[in-house]
Write an enzyme that holds these catalytic residues in place. Structure first.
Site, mmCIF file in Angstrom:
data_model
loop_
_atom_site.group_PDB
_atom_site.id
_atom_site.type_symbol
_atom_site.label_atom_id
_atom_site.label_comp_id
_atom_site.label_asym_id
_atom_site.label_seq_id
_atom_site.Cartn_x
_atom_site.Cartn_y
_atom_site.Cartn_z
ATOM 1 N N HIS A 20 0.837 -1.202 0.000
ATOM 2 C CA HIS A 20 0.000 0.000 0.000
ATOM 3 C C HIS A 20 0.874 1.256 0.000
ATOM 4 O O HIS A 20 0.550 2.252 -0.620
ATOM 5 C CB HIS A 20 -0.935 -0.007 1.216
ATOM 6 C CG HIS A 20 -1.899 -1.153 1.190
ATOM 7 N ND1 HIS A 20 -3.256 -0.985 1.021
ATOM 8 C CD2 HIS A 20 -1.709 -2.484 1.277
ATOM 9 C CE1 HIS A 20 -3.845 -2.170 1.014
ATOM 10 N NE2 HIS A 20 -2.926 -3.095 1.183
ATOM 11 N N ASP A 125 -6.492 4.619 2.773
ATOM 12 C CA ASP A 125 -6.742 3.232 2.435
ATOM 13 C C ASP A 125 -8.155 2.795 2.800
ATOM 14 O O ASP A 125 -8.746 3.285 3.764
ATOM 15 C CB ASP A 125 -5.748 2.353 3.185
ATOM 16 C CG ASP A 125 -5.644 1.001 2.546
ATOM 17 O OD1 ASP A 125 -4.760 0.849 1.696
ATOM 18 O OD2 ASP A 125 -6.476 0.118 2.864
ATOM 19 N N GLN A 355 12.548 -4.974 -7.275
ATOM 20 C CA GLN A 355 11.690 -5.742 -8.181
ATOM 21 C C GLN A 355 11.442 -5.079 -9.535
ATOM 22 O O GLN A 355 11.536 -5.724 -10.578
ATOM 23 C CB GLN A 355 10.355 -6.031 -7.492
ATOM 24 C CG GLN A 355 9.392 -6.803 -8.371
ATOM 25 C CD GLN A 355 8.331 -7.515 -7.575
ATOM 26 O OE1 GLN A 355 8.639 -8.280 -6.672
ATOM 27 N NE2 GLN A 355 7.088 -7.277 -7.891
ATOM 28 N N HIS A 370 3.057 -14.298 -6.598
ATOM 29 C CA HIS A 370 1.980 -14.667 -5.672
ATOM 30 C C HIS A 370 0.690 -13.911 -6.018
ATOM 31 O O HIS A 370 -0.299 -14.048 -5.308
ATOM 32 C CB HIS A 370 2.393 -14.355 -4.233
ATOM 33 C CG HIS A 370 2.443 -12.890 -3.923
ATOM 34 N ND1 HIS A 370 3.169 -11.982 -4.665
ATOM 35 C CD2 HIS A 370 1.824 -12.148 -2.971
ATOM 36 C CE1 HIS A 370 3.003 -10.774 -4.170
ATOM 37 N NE2 HIS A 370 2.191 -10.834 -3.147
ATOM 38 N N TRP A 373 -1.430 -7.493 -6.144
ATOM 39 C CA TRP A 373 -1.789 -6.656 -7.297
ATOM 40 C C TRP A 373 -0.617 -5.819 -7.796
ATOM 41 O O TRP A 373 -0.416 -5.669 -9.000
ATOM 42 C CB TRP A 373 -3.010 -5.779 -7.015
ATOM 43 C CG TRP A 373 -3.312 -4.940 -8.228
ATOM 44 C CD1 TRP A 373 -3.333 -3.591 -8.316
ATOM 45 C CD2 TRP A 373 -3.585 -5.434 -9.561
ATOM 46 N NE1 TRP A 373 -3.595 -3.192 -9.608
ATOM 47 C CE2 TRP A 373 -3.748 -4.302 -10.387
ATOM 48 C CE3 TRP A 373 -3.687 -6.697 -10.127
ATOM 49 C CZ2 TRP A 373 -4.022 -4.417 -11.757
ATOM 50 C CZ3 TRP A 373 -3.953 -6.813 -11.503
ATOM 51 C CH2 TRP A 373 -4.121 -5.676 -12.286
ATOM 52 N N SER A 375 2.617 -6.447 -7.703
ATOM 53 C CA SER A 375 3.552 -7.288 -8.462
ATOM 54 C C SER A 375 2.957 -7.653 -9.814
ATOM 55 O O SER A 375 3.630 -7.596 -10.845
ATOM 56 C CB SER A 375 3.856 -8.570 -7.688
ATOM 57 O OG SER A 375 4.540 -8.252 -6.500
ATOM 58 N N GLU A 378 3.035 -4.687 -12.065
ATOM 59 C CA GLU A 378 4.423 -4.389 -12.447
ATOM 60 C C GLU A 378 4.888 -5.355 -13.529
ATOM 61 O O GLU A 378 5.543 -4.964 -14.498
ATOM 62 C CB GLU A 378 5.333 -4.471 -11.209
ATOM 63 C CG GLU A 378 5.119 -3.301 -10.248
ATOM 64 C CD GLU A 378 5.533 -3.565 -8.791
ATOM 65 O OE1 GLU A 378 5.165 -2.756 -7.924
ATOM 66 O OE2 GLU A 378 6.210 -4.579 -8.523
ATOM 67 N N ALA A 393 -5.383 -13.196 0.704
ATOM 68 C CA ALA A 393 -6.003 -11.912 0.320
ATOM 69 C C ALA A 393 -6.800 -12.105 -0.986
ATOM 70 O O ALA A 393 -7.464 -13.128 -1.154
ATOM 71 C CB ALA A 393 -4.959 -10.820 0.219
ATOM 72 N N GLU A 394 -6.682 -11.146 -1.922
ATOM 73 C CA GLU A 394 -7.491 -11.270 -3.154
ATOM 74 C C GLU A 394 -6.683 -11.924 -4.281
ATOM 75 O O GLU A 394 -7.027 -11.844 -5.452
ATOM 76 C CB GLU A 394 -8.036 -9.897 -3.561
ATOM 77 C CG GLU A 394 -7.127 -8.983 -4.351
ATOM 78 C CD GLU A 394 -6.126 -8.198 -3.516
ATOM 79 O OE1 GLU A 394 -5.576 -8.731 -2.526
ATOM 80 O OE2 GLU A 394 -5.857 -7.043 -3.892
ATOM 81 N N GLN A 395 -5.599 -12.593 -3.891
ATOM 82 C CA GLN A 395 -4.673 -13.108 -4.909
ATOM 83 C C GLN A 395 -5.278 -14.188 -5.811
ATOM 84 O O GLN A 395 -4.921 -14.288 -6.991
ATOM 85 C CB GLN A 395 -3.410 -13.634 -4.210
ATOM 86 C CG GLN A 395 -2.641 -12.508 -3.517
ATOM 87 C CD GLN A 395 -1.763 -12.986 -2.360
ATOM 88 O OE1 GLN A 395 -1.520 -14.169 -2.213
ATOM 89 N NE2 GLN A 395 -1.279 -12.055 -1.554
HETATM 90 N N1 UDP Z 1 8.611 -5.621 -3.493
HETATM 91 C C1 UDP Z 1 9.909 -5.309 -3.839
HETATM 92 N N2 UDP Z 1 10.896 -6.150 -3.439
HETATM 93 C C2 UDP Z 1 10.664 -7.287 -2.738
HETATM 94 C C3 UDP Z 1 9.324 -7.598 -2.388
HETATM 95 C C4 UDP Z 1 8.317 -6.748 -2.790
HETATM 96 O O1 UDP Z 1 10.173 -4.289 -4.489
HETATM 97 O O2 UDP Z 1 11.611 -7.998 -2.415
HETATM 98 C C5 UDP Z 1 7.534 -4.682 -3.884
HETATM 99 C C6 UDP Z 1 6.845 -5.080 -5.174
HETATM 100 O O3 UDP Z 1 7.499 -4.511 -6.276
HETATM 101 C C7 UDP Z 1 5.457 -4.525 -4.955
HETATM 102 C C8 UDP Z 1 5.243 -4.606 -3.447
HETATM 103 O O4 UDP Z 1 6.539 -4.710 -2.881
HETATM 104 O O5 UDP Z 1 5.407 -3.170 -5.358
HETATM 105 C C9 UDP Z 1 4.441 -5.825 -3.014
HETATM 106 O O6 UDP Z 1 3.110 -5.611 -3.263
HETATM 107 P P1 UDP Z 1 2.139 -6.733 -3.805
HETATM 108 O O7 UDP Z 1 0.802 -6.108 -3.928
HETATM 109 O O8 UDP Z 1 2.679 -7.347 -5.028
HETATM 110 O O9 UDP Z 1 2.168 -7.862 -2.717
HETATM 111 P P2 UDP Z 1 2.093 -7.878 -1.099
HETATM 112 O O10 UDP Z 1 3.482 -7.725 -0.643
HETATM 113 O O11 UDP Z 1 1.194 -6.758 -0.681
HETATM 114 O O12 UDP Z 1 1.536 -9.226 -0.832
#
Ligand code: UDP
Length: 485
Positions: A20, A125, A355, A370, A373, A375, A378, A393-395
């Protein structure tokens, strides 16, 4: 836009979780680039998430302020130093944390009172529902930021509203989510376990209900997505669900320089040059990137299977292994001699990976994700085809978007909603799905679809593109808002 929007002051108050906070900083950059004053509000231990990336940004972009309000860990009965969702491993603990965030109301109000210029909008949020009332006290609009896409928002709300799972006895039997533009099927096991248990207290369901109520009373919703990605669901969200929404993403694309791609989120556990040198040494589309995001834990036994599967796939890979409390245990689960054998072919990043910098590199040709949203989007923005491996979650909904609507990914076959990825996928299956995506004919078609989406994503944020236009129209609406009403 220019000076006409100078008086606007957008205040962003994200939930304390990487998924977030990271897009919130990008949203702040997008507003700031349109000459809107932006301030991000957060708590002391989460401040580096914003302050560190802004150190390099301040040389290239307009100022973004970060204001810090104290986090009342003690009053909330939480241990000192606990201020982020990534410190919790269960739903119960996350609920306790959400309750603690309610104590932030008073400090938030005090801060808003002293901000100069006065705030003209509060972006908060969905899980901070009190923001709607606070905004109305200040007579300013409250915007909701979910951190998800229209597809998942529509699917989740349809499940909550029509409860199709209640008509199904078997936890693993598929049922159709009613009234969506496509026939999307899911099972109870892929839903939050509170839905499955049918528990009358269902605290999460109540939390989501409160969030929904405050969203309906809000000014509208900012969505990190773009119209061309999910037109049916963007229309459904607006016309059928009646939301006022602005799709302004992919917000990660506002990071154009390598430095700002590298500095997203936490401090990286790998040196930028080392990472780029490794990627530069590989052929185009020859590397598969594996990450489960910032919250999901992977059991040591599953890590072991992933390691074996990756090695057997004979593909280059970058594998992010989160540091967690089971670190020692995890290391024990790496197959013997693994790291020596994969030298030059595989790179393990223990901790935080840059990432977006990785996904943006042309050597990367696949992403085992995983389905968080951020990732997912991106990956889409970089034209990278995916192997979907949702956890919670909503994955599981997002997996459906990728594999059945966009058709830019292949499922690994995850069947159960769980915060920890338990060992359910064997190494042979990991090997097979990686090879299907990276080597086989099937992957070629998926890659071509993914590339088309990448082009659309980049067009959307350019001047005249859908997301850029939606952002400008939001700014215009905020400028015309009657603050004296
Ligand atoms: N991320 C990153 N490096 C890591 C792990 C996560 O840059 O080693 C960033 C990723 O690019 C994304 C965010 O953390 O922007 C993770 O958000 P996402 O919604 O994909 O998953 P969550 O972590 O909330 O399950």
């Amino acid at each position: 836009m220019g000076s006409e929007t100078q008086r606007l002051h957008v205040v962003l108050f994200p939930l304390m979780a990487a998924g977030h906070m990271i897009p919130t900083l990008d949203i702040a950059k997008l507003f700031a680039a349109q000459y809107v004053k932006t301030t991000i509000v957060t708590t002391p231990l989460n401040a580096p998430f914003f302050i560190n990336p802004l150190l390099s940004y301040k040389n290239i972009g307009p100022t973004i302020d970060v204001e810090i309000i104290p986090f009342p860990s003690k009053e909330a009965g939480l241990p000192e130093g606990v201020e982020n969702f990534d410190q919790f491993t269960s739903d119960e603990m996350s609920l306790q944390f959400l309750k603690a965030t309610e104590l932030l109301q008073e400090p938030l109000v005090q801060l808003l009172e002293k901000l100069n210029p006065k705030p003209s909008c509060l972006v908060a949020d969905m899980l901070l529902p009190f923001a709607t009332d606070i905004a109305s006290k200040f007579n300013i609009p409250r915007l909701v930021f979910h951190g998800s896409c229209c597809f998942a928002l529509c699917a989740m709300e349809a499940v909550m509203k029509y409860e199709p799972h209640k008509a199904v006895l078997d936890d693993y039997e598929e049922f159709v989510i009613p009234h969506l533009p496509h026939e999307i099927k899911i099972t109870k096991m892929k839903l939050n376990e509170e839905f499955r248990r049918d528990n009358p207290n269902m605290e999460w369901v109540q939390v989501l209900g409160r969030a929904l109520e405050s969203e309906i009373k809000s000014f509208g919703v900012i969505v990190n997505s773009f119209y061309e990605l999910e037109p049916d669901y963007a229309d459904y969200y607006r016309k059928v669900m009646g939301r006022k929404a602005w799709q302004i993403g992919p917000v990660s694309l506002c990071n154009r320089e390598k430095e700002s791609m590298f500095r997203r989120g936490k401090d990286s556990s790998i040196d930028e040059h080392e990472c780029l040198k490794w990627l530069d040494s590989k052929e185009a589309h020859s590397v598969i990137y594996i990450s489960f995001g910032s919250l999901t834990e992977v059991s040591p036994a599953q890590l072991h299977e992933i390691a074996k599967g990756l090695e057997a796939s004979e593909q280059n890979f970058i594998w992010v292994v989160r540091r967690n409390k089971n670190k020692e245990e995890i290391e024990e689960w790496l197959p013997e001699g693994f790291e020596e054998r994969i030298q030059g072919k595989g790179l393990i990043i223990r901790g935080w990976a840059p990432q977006v910098l990785i996904l943006d590199h042309e050597a990367v040709g696949g992403f085992v994700t995983h389905c968080g949203w951020n990732s997912t989007l991106e990956g889409i923005s970089c034209g990278v085809p995916m192997v979907t491996w949702p956890a919670f979650a909503e994955q599981f909904y997002i997996e459906k978007l990728v594999t059945e609507v966009l058709k830019t990914g292949i499922e690994v076959g995850a069947k159960e909603w769980n915060r920890t990825v338990e060992c359910k996928v064997k190494w042979e299956e990991v090997k097979e799905v990686v090879r299907r995506l990276m080597v086989e004919e099937e992957g070629v078609e998926i890659r071509s679809k993914a590339n088309k989406l990448k082009e659309k994503a980049r067009k959307a944020i350019e001047e005249g593109g859908s997301s850029c236009s939606e952002l400008c129209s939001l700014i215009e609406e905020l400028s015309n808002y009657n603050y004296n009403a």
